[in-house]
Scaffold this active site. Structure first.
Site, PDB file in Angstrom:
ATOM      1  N   SER A  44       0.791  -1.234   0.000  1.00 57.87           N
ATOM      2  CA  SER A  44       0.000   0.000   0.000  1.00 57.87           C
ATOM      3  C   SER A  44       0.821   1.280   0.000  1.00 57.87           C
ATOM      4  CB  SER A  44      -0.973   0.025   1.187  1.00 57.87           C
ATOM      5  OG  SER A  44      -0.279   0.207   2.400  1.00 57.87           O
ATOM      6  N   LYS A  51       0.917   4.248   6.747  1.00 54.26           N
ATOM      7  CA  LYS A  51       0.165   5.073   5.803  1.00 54.26           C
ATOM      8  C   LYS A  51       0.637   6.524   5.905  1.00 54.26           C
ATOM      9  CE  LYS A  51      -2.916   1.907   4.524  1.00 54.26           C
ATOM     10  NZ  LYS A  51      -2.096   0.722   4.607  1.00 54.26           N
TER      11      LYS A  51
END
Length: 124
Positions: A43, A80
């Site tokens: 990600s 993230k």
């Protein structure tokens, strides 16, 4: 042709030796608050963090909008990009095939630390 070798006084080797590099000394400002974590998943590839990389995470750095962070979402770690605007928080993936994490009511989200470096080790 043979390579010549000098038979006089040798030049001290120390004059030509490079100083050993301590990567952690150069990168880590808060050693007591810095941890390494192995990355699993894809990600964050858009910011150069790939599956198998190791990230250095500094818990003493105050998280700010735009920082790459390690967060704990419902008791699971995730890496993230932190998005904070108008009192709202979002954890953004850096790969368009992954959804951002927008906390819902009752969901537990804690920004655990700020990523200060990503280390990629090549197989030799």
């Amino acid at each position: 042709m043979e390579t010549p070798v000098h038979a006089g006084f040798p030049s001290p080797a120390e004059d030509f030796q490079a100083k050993r590099i301590d990567i952690l000394e150069r990168m880590v400002t808060h050693p007591q608050a810095t941890y390494s974590m192995a990355v699993r998943g894809h990600s964050m590839e858009g910011v150069g963090i790939f599956d198998g990389d190791v990230v250095l995470v500094d818990r003493a750095v105050k998280p700010a909008h735009g920082h790459i962070v390690v967060a704990v979402v419902d008791n699971e770690f995730t890496c993230k990009q932190l998005w904070m605007r108008g009192g709202r928080l979002k954890l953004k993936a850096a790969n368009p095939t992954f959804a951002d994490i927008v906390p819902t009511e009752g969901q537990t989200v804690e920004v655990w630390g700020v990523v200060i470096a990503s280390i990629k080790q090549f197989k030799c």
